[in-house]
Write a protein that holds these residues in place. Structure first.
Motif, PDB file in Angstrom:
ATOM      1  N   ASN A  90       0.848  -1.197   0.000  1.00 63.37           N
ATOM      2  CA  ASN A  90       0.000   0.000   0.000  1.00 63.37           C
ATOM      3  C   ASN A  90       0.885   1.249   0.000  1.00 63.37           C
ATOM      4  O   ASN A  90       1.326   1.725   1.051  1.00 63.37           O
ATOM      5  N   GLU A  91       1.138   1.772  -1.195  1.00 62.21           N
ATOM      6  CA  GLU A  91       1.977   2.953  -1.328  1.00 62.21           C
ATOM      7  C   GLU A  91       1.137   4.219  -1.282  1.00 62.21           C
ATOM      8  O   GLU A  91      -0.051   4.213  -1.609  1.00 62.21           O
ATOM      9  N   ILE A  92       1.794   5.311  -0.913  1.00 65.86           N
ATOM     10  CA  ILE A  92       1.181   6.632  -0.970  1.00 65.86           C
ATOM     11  C   ILE A  92       2.189   7.589  -1.587  1.00 65.86           C
ATOM     12  O   ILE A  92       3.371   7.259  -1.728  1.00 65.86           O
ATOM     13  N   ASP A  93       1.733   8.772  -1.960  1.00 63.50           N
ATOM     14  CA  ASP A  93       2.647   9.791  -2.463  1.00 63.50           C
ATOM     15  C   ASP A  93       3.493  10.320  -1.318  1.00 63.50           C
ATOM     16  O   ASP A  93       2.971  10.730  -0.277  1.00 63.50           O
ATOM     17  N   VAL A  94       4.807  10.303  -1.512  1.00 68.22           N
ATOM     18  CA  VAL A  94       5.741  10.818  -0.499  1.00 68.22           C
ATOM     19  C   VAL A  94       6.097  12.248  -0.878  1.00 68.22           C
ATOM     20  O   VAL A  94       6.544  12.507  -2.013  1.00 68.22           O
ATOM     21  N   THR A  95       5.907  13.174   0.040  1.00 69.89           N
ATOM     22  CA  THR A  95       6.176  14.574  -0.225  1.00 69.89           C
ATOM     23  C   THR A  95       6.970  15.177   0.929  1.00 69.89           C
ATOM     24  O   THR A  95       6.945  14.670   2.052  1.00 69.89           O
ATOM     25  N   LEU A  96       7.655  16.257   0.627  1.00 72.86           N
ATOM     26  CA  LEU A  96       8.437  16.993   1.620  1.00 72.86           C
ATOM     27  C   LEU A  96       7.850  18.388   1.737  1.00 72.86           C
ATOM     28  O   LEU A  96       7.731  19.099   0.727  1.00 72.86           O
ATOM     29  N   PRO A  97       7.465  18.835   2.937  1.00 71.98           N
ATOM     30  CA  PRO A  97       6.961  20.208   3.073  1.00 71.98           C
ATOM     31  C   PRO A  97       7.991  21.222   2.604  1.00 71.98           C
ATOM     32  O   PRO A  97       9.187  21.100   2.909  1.00 71.98           O
ATOM     33  N   LEU A  98       7.549  22.227   1.849  1.00 76.01           N
ATOM     34  CA  LEU A  98       8.483  23.210   1.322  1.00 76.01           C
ATOM     35  C   LEU A  98       9.179  23.982   2.439  1.00 76.01           C
ATOM     36  O   LEU A  98      10.300  24.459   2.247  1.00 76.01           O
ATOM     37  N   GLY A  99       8.547  24.092   3.583  1.00 69.35           N
ATOM     38  CA  GLY A  99       9.191  24.760   4.703  1.00 69.35           C
ATOM     39  C   GLY A  99      10.421  24.035   5.195  1.00 69.35           C
ATOM     40  O   GLY A  99      11.301  24.642   5.830  1.00 69.35           O
TER      41      GLY A  99
END
Length: 718
Positions: free
Chosen positions: A175-184
């Motif tokens: 079960n994958e999800i989109d991995v993101t990094l907060p721009l802050g």
């Protein structure tokens, strides 16, 4: 206390229940009377059986999908047009947050009883062996290998994608999800580590694509600056295509040392906050080891004297001017003295001319032998008249050195200046601001930041690694200076009617940054965040950084300023431990079967022996991941330590390539040249420099002379 041990590597026994439920539901619908049910109760019973069968089928599908992913991950490709661009987060790829469950599942894959679910199947191995044998078979048979190697889901033995590594590292979580990094979090800077050809540049493409297309809430774009020492044609093309897609092709600059005819121009020492920065940027390229440190300090002092004099004369320093005056500082001394005396003592020249007329070989001081008589006359006049001017005093101290001695102490500086001012490279690094017929733009970092521009810096390191490092290092130094100015006064300082305190994000992507960095890189990553600089650095190993700086403590200082770490496959254990040592240990559970038998000690009793069988659950403390797991990553996958130490397992998409026709003709030629000259990152410094494009044609007189010599040789041989 009972423990539940998760075991997903097992037969999907739930399918038996699904088959029974399907048969029972069919019987309830077709022949309810056989189960003593009315038609209405038969329909209800069929619905109940089907519901239970669906639940069990979902459980079976989880097992089947898990077993499939352990061997082969599903494809993950998106076009560059579909890359999500957010105002709040940076998209990295698809994956999952790694925790104790995944360590437990990974440990299970190494157990011998689960080997058949992890290793390739027997038909797969036979197909690969058949392909090897058919490669050298006669014509009709050799075509059979295409059937087994056909890359389609309908092929049960199709080959795995050529990414290497262990698919199980990502397959343990279906079960994958989109991995993101907060721009802050990007202001804390990001470090991408990975060995050659494992996807660092493709990850850079993904990040740069989003940086180019991102808009703030006010509708403004962000600054994107990319340093590419090797010269990756696909990266250049991706940047231009995305800039054009975002409507920013008018703000797109290409600076390339290997292609000066179409490159933008840049004066690395033309802009500064303090004049001493000019000397620091030039002398900083010289070796400071051992006895060389003293010569570097001498070089710094003389370059600083020259730069101060040029600024006082109203001239903008550049490499050509500095080289000219290092070779012949007498001319600068006379020019500055003429201006100084014209302002302060107009009658001084009459006395200087008289002193010059009296000079001959006998009365010239020994230390001034070889100097022009006008220089000696000015020196004699200044020794008689007390005049204090710091710039004039600095020039005077330089000309009082013995000419031979002066040439020796600046000997280490001249080779560097020669490299930076030879051929058409001089036109790029020492641009003529007054030449209005030259269509190549001239840029500086403050201008780039104010225009929210996109800059590609190709340093052509394969041709000359030293010049590439010197130019890249000077650009970093200039950028640090600009960051300091922005931090103190803001981006719009000096512009009329503008008083904006909005911080502009400055995205700096430095590929092979260890080859470009120097001591000035430390303040950039340490304090540049206050000016909006967001550095994303790409390199192979920690040893590369340490070898470049030459100091382990400083290398640790650099690495310690990167808050976000993306670790692709690496070959150095010490580099892998940079990630694994920051992670905690977790408890994993394992089941073991214990059985035994005990003989009875009573020969007259009814029991001859007793036996028992037990299932025991034991726990073991193990690291969350091991360095061996980092070494075994497939291409295009990484471990990401982001958001304050959260570990994510990520696989990145490969953006689809756009055709070259989207680029102007000159950039198409440049991209083709870069493809021919491109070398893997781990080898480019070991290759001999190829022919420079700007030097491929000889002057007419030399070409004619060489042709005559060749004809003469032919006649002799004849």
């Amino acid at each position: 206390m009972a423990h539940s041990v998760e075991v997903l590597l097992r037969p999907a026994v739930e399918l038996y229940t699904v088959a029974i439920c399907t048969a029972a539901a069919t019987l309830c619908l077709v022949a309810p009377w056989s189960l003593a049910l009315s038609p209405l109760l038969g329909h209800g019973s069929a619905l109940a059986f089907l519901t239970f069968g669906i639940i069990r089928f979902r459980d079976a599908w989880t097992i089947l999908r898990y077993r499939r992913n352990i061997r082969r991950l599903p494809r993950y490709m998106i076009t560059s047009r579909d890359v999500p661009v957010s105002q709040q987060r940076l998209f990295v790829g698809r994956g999952f947050r790694w925790d104790q469950r995944h360590t437990h599942r990974l440990m299970q894959t190494y157990r011998p009883e689960f080997r058949r679910y992890v290793e390739p199947t027997t038909p797969y191995r036979l197909a690969r062996r058949l392909e090897e044998r058919l490669e050298f078979a006669p014509f009709p048979l050799s075509r059979l290998a295409r059937l087994t190697s056909w890359d389609t889901p309908f092929n049960p033995v199709r080959p795995l994608p050529p990414v290497g590594g262990m698919p199980r590292l990502h397959g343990i979580e279906p079960n994958e999800i989109d991995v993101t990094l907060p721009l802050g979090e990007r202001v804390g800077h990001s470090l991408v580590l990975g060995t050659t050809r494992v996807g660092k540049t493709r990850l850079a493409e993904l990040f740069i694509t989003q940086d180019i297309r991102r808009k703030s809430a006010l509708g403004e774009h962000e600054v994107v600056i990319v340093f590419d020492p090797k010269g990756d044609a696909d990266l250049l093309k991706r940047m231009y295509v995305e800039a054009r897609r975002a409507g920013r092709e008018g703000e797109f600059y290409v600076f390339h040392l290997g292609w000066p005819d179409i490159s933008a121009r840049y004066n690395a020492v033309g802009r500064f906050g303090r004049i001493s920065e000019v000397a620091t940027r030039i002398a900083g390229q010289l070796s400071g080891e051992g006895n060389s440190a003293a010569f570097r300090e001498f070089a710094w002092r003389f370059v600083n004297i020259i730069a101060r004099a040029l600024v006082e004369l109203g001239q903008r320093p550049d490499y050509l001017l500095i080289q000219r005056h290092v070779i012949n500082i007498d001319a600068l001394f006379m020019e500055y003295a003429a201006q100084f005396f014209a302002k302060t003592e107009p009658k001084a020249w009459e006395i200087i001319v008289q002193l010059e007329a009296r000079l001959n070989d006998k009365n010239i001081p020994r230390n001034m032998i070889g100097r022009e008589k006008r220089v000696i006359a000015i020196e004699q006049y200044l020794s008689q008249v007390r005049v204090y001017d710091p710039v004039l005093d600095g020039l005077r101290s330089a000309v009082r050195y013995d000419r031979t001695y002066f040439d020796k102490i600046v000997a280490s500086l001249l080779p560097l200046l020669e490299k930076l001012t030879t051929g058409k490279t001089a036109q790029l690094l020492a641009p003529d601001y007054a030449d209005l017929n030259d269509p190549r733009p001239i840029f500086d970092w403050m201008q780039i930041i104010r225009k929210r521009a996109v800059v590609y810096v190709g340093l052509d390191a394969l041709s000359d690694a030293e010049v590439a490092a010197a130019v890249g290092n000077s650009m970093f130094s200039d950028l640090v200076s600009v960051a300091g100015h922005i931090y103190k006064f803001g981006v719009d300082d000096g512009l009329p009617g503008v008083a904006s305190d909005v911080k502009v994000p400055i995205n700096v992507h430095a590929d092979e940054f260890n080859e470009l960095m120097g001591d000035e890189f430390i303040p950039m990553v340490n304090k540049g965040g206050g000016a909006g600089i967001q550095v994303t650095a790409y390199t192979q190993t920690l040893s590369d950084i340490e070898a470049r700086i030459g100091n382990r403590a400083k290398a640790g200082q650099v690495v310690g300023n990167f808050n976000n770490l993306f670790m692709l496959r690496v070959r150095e254990t010490a580099t892998a431990e940079l990630l694994t040592r920051q992670l905690p240990k977790v408890e994993v559970y394992a089941t073991s079967l214990m059985s035994g038998a005990t003989d009875s000690s009573d020969p007259h009793g009814n029991t001859a022996f007793t036996s028992n069988t037990q299932d025991r659950i034991s726990s073991t403390s193990v690291p969350l991941i091991e360095p061996a797991h980092v070494v075994g990553l497939p291409k295009g996958q990484c471990f990401a330590l982001i958001e304050g130490g959260n570990l994510w397992k990520v696989r990145m998409p490969l953006p689809a390539h756009d055709p070259d026709e989207d680029m102007p003709k000159d950039l198409q030629e440049l991209a083709g040249y870069m493809r021919q000259r491109y070398v893997e990152a781990g080898d480019w410094w070991d290759h001999q420099a190829g022919p420079q494009l700007q030097n491929t044609e000889l002057p007419a007189d030399l070409a004619e002379g060489s042709l005559q010599m060749a004809n003469a040789d032919e006649e002799k041989k004849g």
